[in-house]
Structures are given as structure tokens and as C-alpha cells.
Design an enzyme around this catalytic site. Structure first.
Site, PDB file in Angstrom:
ATOM      1  N   GLU A 102      90.928  70.181 -20.747  1.00 12.65           N
ATOM      2  CA  GLU A 102      91.225  69.930 -19.327  1.00 12.65           C
ATOM      3  C   GLU A 102      92.681  69.533 -19.255  1.00 12.65           C
ATOM      4  OE1 GLU A 102      89.359  70.311 -16.745  1.00 12.65           O
ATOM      5  OE2 GLU A 102      87.426  70.652 -17.700  1.00 12.65           O
TER       6      GLU A 102
HETATM    7  P1  NAD Z   1      99.018  63.750 -23.223  1.00 11.42           P
HETATM    8  O1  NAD Z   1      98.811  65.170 -23.561  1.00 11.42           O
HETATM    9  O2  NAD Z   1     100.332  63.142 -23.523  1.00 11.42           O
HETATM   10  O3  NAD Z   1      97.949  62.816 -23.959  1.00 11.42           O
HETATM   11  C1  NAD Z   1      96.567  62.987 -23.776  1.00 11.42           C
HETATM   12  C2  NAD Z   1      95.834  62.325 -24.921  1.00 11.42           C
HETATM   13  O4  NAD Z   1      96.097  63.056 -26.125  1.00 11.42           O
HETATM   14  C3  NAD Z   1      96.258  60.887 -25.208  1.00 11.42           C
HETATM   15  O5  NAD Z   1      95.119  60.134 -25.524  1.00 11.42           O
HETATM   16  C4  NAD Z   1      97.154  61.031 -26.415  1.00 11.42           C
HETATM   17  O6  NAD Z   1      97.232  59.889 -27.218  1.00 11.42           O
HETATM   18  C5  NAD Z   1      96.478  62.157 -27.160  1.00 11.42           C
HETATM   19  N1  NAD Z   1      97.329  62.873 -28.117  1.00 11.42           N
HETATM   20  C6  NAD Z   1      98.687  62.954 -28.136  1.00 11.42           C
HETATM   21  N2  NAD Z   1      99.078  63.731 -29.180  1.00 11.42           N
HETATM   22  C7  NAD Z   1      97.960  64.139 -29.819  1.00 11.42           C
HETATM   23  C8  NAD Z   1      97.722  64.963 -30.957  1.00 11.42           C
HETATM   24  N3  NAD Z   1      98.714  65.521 -31.641  1.00 11.42           N
HETATM   25  N4  NAD Z   1      96.443  65.175 -31.317  1.00 11.42           N
HETATM   26  C9  NAD Z   1      95.409  64.632 -30.615  1.00 11.42           C
HETATM   27  N5  NAD Z   1      95.584  63.839 -29.532  1.00 11.42           N
HETATM   28  C10 NAD Z   1      96.845  63.592 -29.140  1.00 11.42           C
HETATM   29  O7  NAD Z   1      98.657  63.610 -21.676  1.00 11.42           O
HETATM   30  P2  NAD Z   1      98.796  62.325 -20.751  1.00 11.42           P
HETATM   31  O8  NAD Z   1     100.245  62.104 -20.467  1.00 11.42           O
HETATM   32  O9  NAD Z   1      97.999  61.210 -21.296  1.00 11.42           O
HETATM   33  O10 NAD Z   1      98.063  62.815 -19.424  1.00 11.42           O
HETATM   34  C11 NAD Z   1      98.701  63.547 -18.419  1.00 11.42           C
HETATM   35  C12 NAD Z   1      98.274  64.994 -18.480  1.00 11.42           C
HETATM   36  O11 NAD Z   1      96.863  65.073 -18.393  1.00 11.42           O
HETATM   37  C13 NAD Z   1      98.800  65.797 -17.298  1.00 11.42           C
HETATM   38  O12 NAD Z   1      99.223  67.066 -17.742  1.00 11.42           O
HETATM   39  C14 NAD Z   1      97.584  65.909 -16.405  1.00 11.42           C
HETATM   40  O13 NAD Z   1      97.629  66.985 -15.526  1.00 11.42           O
HETATM   41  C15 NAD Z   1      96.498  66.028 -17.416  1.00 11.42           C
HETATM   42  N6  NAD Z   1      95.187  65.687 -16.831  1.00 11.42           N
HETATM   43  C16 NAD Z   1      94.273  66.678 -16.661  1.00 11.42           C
HETATM   44  C17 NAD Z   1      93.037  66.408 -16.076  1.00 11.42           C
HETATM   45  C18 NAD Z   1      92.000  67.483 -15.900  1.00 11.42           C
HETATM   46  O14 NAD Z   1      90.836  67.133 -15.726  1.00 11.42           O
HETATM   47  N7  NAD Z   1      92.340  68.760 -15.921  1.00 11.42           N
HETATM   48  C19 NAD Z   1      92.738  65.094 -15.686  1.00 11.42           C
HETATM   49  C20 NAD Z   1      93.682  64.112 -15.859  1.00 11.42           C
HETATM   50  C21 NAD Z   1      94.912  64.422 -16.444  1.00 11.42           C
END
Ligand code: NAD
Length: 490
Positions: free
Chosen positions: A233
Site C-alpha cells: 500500500e
Molecule cells: P516509508 O516508506 O519511509 O516507511 C514505511 C515503513 O517502512 C516504516 O515503518 C519504515 O521504518 C519501514 N522501512 C524503511 N526502510 C525499510 C526497508 N529497507 N525495509 C523494510 N522496511 C523499511 O514511508 P512513511 O514515510 O512512513 O509513510 C509515508 C508513505 O506512506 C507515503 O508515501 C504515503 O502515501 C504512504 N501511505 C500509504 C497508505 C496506503 O494505504 N496506500 C497509507 C498511509 C501511508
């Protein structure tokens, strides 16, 4: 022992301190979850439903406390945090109450070749689900995966965002307290990206990831090594289409909210608007009129909170400046609207379609309102995006609205509202392209955490058994000929 300190985005003050989990500890959590999955399966549909509803009631009773923590870690105003808890409860309730109906074993037609068989479809839980969550809706977003995964009979190991670890810990604690007879149904592991990576490598049966497309690609690469299924997502660049027959006041009201609520940090927030030329100016005026009075802050009067992730302000600033340099008009605000940790509303018009503000996720309170010749052009521009998550259509004619909605490459479309789907737990949510793949919520969101199992039970010996060497060849040939005759006619 390394610790992770979560801090208020408003003051920088510590909110909580949590030990970071290394790969060994993450693997151990997955091991405990696997043990727990057996006891969870033994509860049956009714037992799981009763226990998940007990958890829901406990979260509902503790709503103020849960919302306070959401607010402390994200900076969002208390009323926004409370609304997030309410949305979360609605989804947990639906998942708990509907799991048996959607996933319970049921008969399906056997078909003419297998009249002697009783055919059944079952959905088996996958086992242990690794959930990796974001910070923008730290409760609602992961619940879309973990609530549905639990209701489907799985256990969960959850890695919350490093910005909101406390909310993740509280989720697991509240479930453990509400369901004391089934330990380790939901465990939280803490850390930055490395902890997420460790979870994806820890032998889970599926990863449910919510976050940015860039991180999703990294997680997908890890999952590919083991063929671990992945639900992704990711972000969005949602468009709103406005027809000349639309109620412009209602459209402007919804656009202002969809673009600015939660400081624009909503995956399915409004970032692009395509309005047909005759009403473009009138719509812009109405959006500006509404956005002008919105003030970010922390108190009860604040329209929304801060930009939670400080680095995001750089992206928002770049999008605004690039758009203006490329010829866009600032109808409200501009680069000066960014005053860390807050961002005031920004409304842009005539933004070139190839600028980052139209192509990349901005994730700030910025909306671009462009004029289009007609609705066909609006659909074409809305669809010309790497993202395909949500969208909305405003029109005076609902039938036109639905027809337009179905031409949009979006996982969810609202007619005459924005984000209408988010509060309907029976509807699936998810996107395609850079927005990810797979669905949470609704029946699809329950099935996402199961493996369908086809079952047949032989009821009697068929007149012609095509799966036995004892059936005389002539009889088999006659039966096949009869089948061929039938199929060549209908
Ligand atoms: P992010 O991608 O920076 O981090 C998401 C999660 O992934 C965090 O828990 C982070 O610690 C983890 N992560 C980071 N690097 C990783 C790796 N190499 N391997 C595994 N996990 C890792 O995103 P964010 O800044 O926390 O959230 C914002 C983003 O989320 C935006 O793009 C937003 O649109 C999206 N989002 C999508 C939905 C949906 O349902 N489609 C809902 C909410 C947010």
C-alpha cells in the site's frame, strides 16, 4: 541496548523510549507468533470474533488515551487523532464480524463433469503476517492489515514507523490485555528500516507493507528472495474531476478538506484537480476562500497539525518552487507558507503537467487546480500518472459521475465527496502502479491474508469415471463425444 526515542514533531520533546529489536529478536517474535497461530486457529470463527470484539471494546473505552498518544507522536490535533481511532474501531469491528461470512467454508457448484462430487471452497489463514506501517495514520493504516489478518486467523508481528513506535506498542499491549488467554497474537518490533528488513527476512508468510513506493521496492526485493507474498500500500497523487454541472461550493469544500486535512499527509489526499474551463475560475475562488482561513496548529481550533517528517518540507518546497518557475500561478500562499514545523495551505493553478507537483507525491497541504477542455481530457490527465490510488468526481448527474468513475485508473473513486470509501469497511482499498498492489479492507482485505483451498468430496460412483483405468475406453470416448456435442452447441 539501542533505544529509539520518539519525539513530538511540535516541540522535539521525547514522547517515549523503546528498545530497538535486532534480527535475532525479530526472528524470535516470528517464532512465538507461529506457536500462537495454532492456539488462535483452535479458537474457531466464533472464538476469534469474540476476542477481537473484546479488543475493540477496550480500544473504544480507552479512546482518549490512544488518541492522545497518536497526537503526541504525529503532532496531529486531538480531534483528528480521535477521528482516526474511531475509523480504526469501525474497521476492526467489520473484520471481526464478517470473517466467517467471507472466509467460512462454503459449497460451490460442482459442474457437469463432476456431479458426483461435492465441491467446497475453504480459506486457510497464511500463518504469520509481518506488517510494516507508516506514521501518517499510525493506528488506522496498520489496522487495515493487522485487524483483517487476525480476523482471518493469522497472528501478526508489527513493525511501526520509527516516528510512531509508541502507538505500535500500545496496539499490542491493548490486545494482550483484552485477550489474556491467547498471548503473542500481535507483537510489535521496534526500529528503523533495518527492523522492517529483518521482519521481511524472518520467514513470515506474507508481508503487508504500507509506506512509500521507494521502500516498497526494497521490501519487494527481499520478499522475492523467498517468494514471500507482498501486499504493498504505497502513495498516491489523487485527482478530482469537476464538471460544469457540479455544486461548486460542495466541490470546493471537499477539495479544501481532501487536500489540507492532516497537513496533506494522506496517501489518498487530493493533490490534483481538473476542472472544466467554464467553471475553473469560479472553483479556484471558492477553494481559496475556504483554504485561506485554515490555520495549522496544535490546539482544538487548529485545522490540521504539523508536517510530521521534517525532511518532507524540502519536497513540498521543491514542488511549489518548480511549479512556479514553470509558469504556475500561486492563488494562495507559496514557498513562504512553509514555516517549520507547519505548512500553511497553498493553492496553485495552471501547473504544467510534467512538473513534480503534478507527477510526484507532494504529501503537504498543496493543491494544483488546472483547467481542462472537457471531461475526456480530465480523465486522460488524471490517468496519466504513475500512481493510481484514489480519485473523486464532482458532477450534478450521479449517473455521469459513476460512468466517469469507472473510466479512472484508481483503486477507489468517490462521487460528490472525497475519500468517501475510507469509512466504508466493506469496500476494498488499494491501488496499482506506484501506488502498490493488493487490497486491504472489505472481503478482499480478509481474503488477502488467506490461501484458498479447493475441496471435493466424492458422493457416489459416476456412470462414467474418467479418473479410473477400469472405465472401458469405448464408454469414455462416448462420454467425451457427448460433452463435445453439447459444448459445440451452447
Ligand atoms: P516509508 O516508506 O519511509 O516507511 C514505511 C515503513 O517502512 C516504516 O515503518 C519504515 O521504518 C519501514 N522501512 C524503511 N526502510 C525499510 C526497508 N529497507 N525495509 C523494510 N522496511 C523499511 O514511508 P512513511 O514515510 O512512513 O509513510 C509515508 C508513505 O506512506 C507515503 O508515501 C504515503 O502515501 C504512504 N501511505 C500509504 C497508505 C496506503 O494505504 N496506500 C497509507 C498511509 C501511508
Amino acid at each position: 541496548m539501542t533505544v529509539l526515542i520518539s519525539r513530538s514533531p511540535l516541540t522535539g520533546e521525547p514522547v517515549g523510549e523503546h528498545p530497538v529489536h535486532g534480527p535475532e529478536e525479530v526472528r524470535a517474535a516470528v517464532g512465538r507468533a507461529r506457536e500462537a497461530a495454532r492456539a488462535w486457529a483452535a479458537c474457531g470463527w466464533a472464538g476469534r470474533r469474540a476476542r477481537l470484539l473484546a479488543w475493540k471494546r477496550s480500544l473504544a473505552r480507552r479512546l482518549p488515551e490512544v488518541a492522545e498518544l497518536v497526537s503526541a507522536e504525529t503532532g496531529k490535533p486531538p480531534h483528528d487523532a480521535r477521528a482516526e481511532v474511531l475509523l480504526t474501531l469501525v474497521h476492526l469491528d467489520w473484520a471481526a464480524r464478517n470473517a466467517r461470512r467471507v472466509l467460512g467454508r462454503r459449497r460451490v457448484p460442482s459442474g457437469p463433469l463432476a456431479v458426483h462430487q461435492r465441491a467446497l471452497l475453504a480459506h486457510r489463514p497464511l500463518g504469520v503476517i509481518g506488517v510494516i506501517g507508516p506514521w501518517n495514520y499510525p493506528l488506522y493504516t496498520p489496522m487495515g492489515s493487522l485487524g483483517y489478518a487476525l480476523a482471518a486467523g493469522n497472528t501478526v508481528v508489527f513493525k511501526p514507523s520509527e516516528l510512531t513506535p509508541g502507538v505500535g506498542v500500545l496496539l499490542a499491549e491493548t490486545l494482550a490485555e483484552a485477550v489474556p488467554d491467547r498471548p503473542h497474537l500481535l507483537q510489535t518490533v521496534i526500529g528503523h528500516g533495518a527492523a522492517g528488513e529483518a521482519l521481511a527476512r524472518a520467514g513470515v508468510d506474507k508481508v503487508a507493507f504500507t509506506g512509500s513506493p521507494a521502500t516498497a521496492r526494497k521490501v519487494a526485493a527481499i520478499c522475492a528472495e523467498r517468494l514471500t507474498p507482498l501486499l504493498a500500500e504505497c502513495g498516491g497523487k489523487d485527482a478530482v474531476l469537476v464538471d460544469s454541472s457540479a455544486d461548486l461550493d460542495a466541490a470546493a469544500d471537499a477539495i479544501a478538506w481532501g487536500a489540507m486535512a492532516n497537513a496533506g499527509q494522506t496517501c489518498a489526499g487530493v493533490e490534483r484537480v481538473y476542472a472544466v474551463a467554464p467553471i475553473h475560475t469560479a472553483l479556484c475562488e471558492r477553494i481559496v476562500h475556504r483554504a485561506r482561513v485554515l490555520r495549522p496548529g496544535s490546539g482544538p481550533d487548529a485545522a490540521y497539525g504539523p508536517i510530521t517528517l521534517p525532511a518532507q518540507l524540502t519536497t513540498v518546497d521543491r514542488h511549489i518552487k518548480d511549479a512556479l518557475a514553470a509558469g504556475a500561478r500561486a492563488l494562495l500562499g507559496g514557498p513562504e507558507s512553509l514555516r517549520p514545523p507547519y505548512a500553511e495551505p497553498v493553492v496553485l493553478a495552471d501547473v504544467p503537467e510534467d512538473s513534480p507537483a503534478m507527477r510526484e507525491e507532494t504529501f503537504g497541504p498543496v493543491v494544483a487546480v488546472n483547467a481542462v477542455r472537457d471531461l475526456d481530457e480530465a480523465v486522460a490527465r488524471a490517468n496519466a500518472s504513475d500512481y493510481a490510488l484514489g480519485a473523486a468526481v464532482f458532477t450534478g448527474d450521479r449517473r455521469t459521475g459513476l460512468a466517469l468513475a469507472q473510466r479512472l485508473d484508481s483503486g477507489a473513486v468517490s462521487v460528490n465527496s472525497v475519500l468517501g470509501f475510507a469509512a466504508v469497511p466493506a469496500l476494498p482499498f488499494g491501488g496499482s502502479g506506484a501506488s502498490g498492489h493488493g487490497r486491504i479492507h472489505g472481503a478482499e482485505g480478509l481474503r488477502a491474508f488467506t490461501s484458498p483451498q479447493a475441496l471435493t468430496v466424492r458422493r457416489f460412483r459416476p456412470p462414467v469415471d474418467l479418473t479410473s483405468f477400469t472405465t472401458p475406453g469405448r464408454r469414455a470416448t462416448r462420454a467425451i463425444e457427448a460433452g463435445r456435442w453439447l459444448h459445440s452447441r451452447r
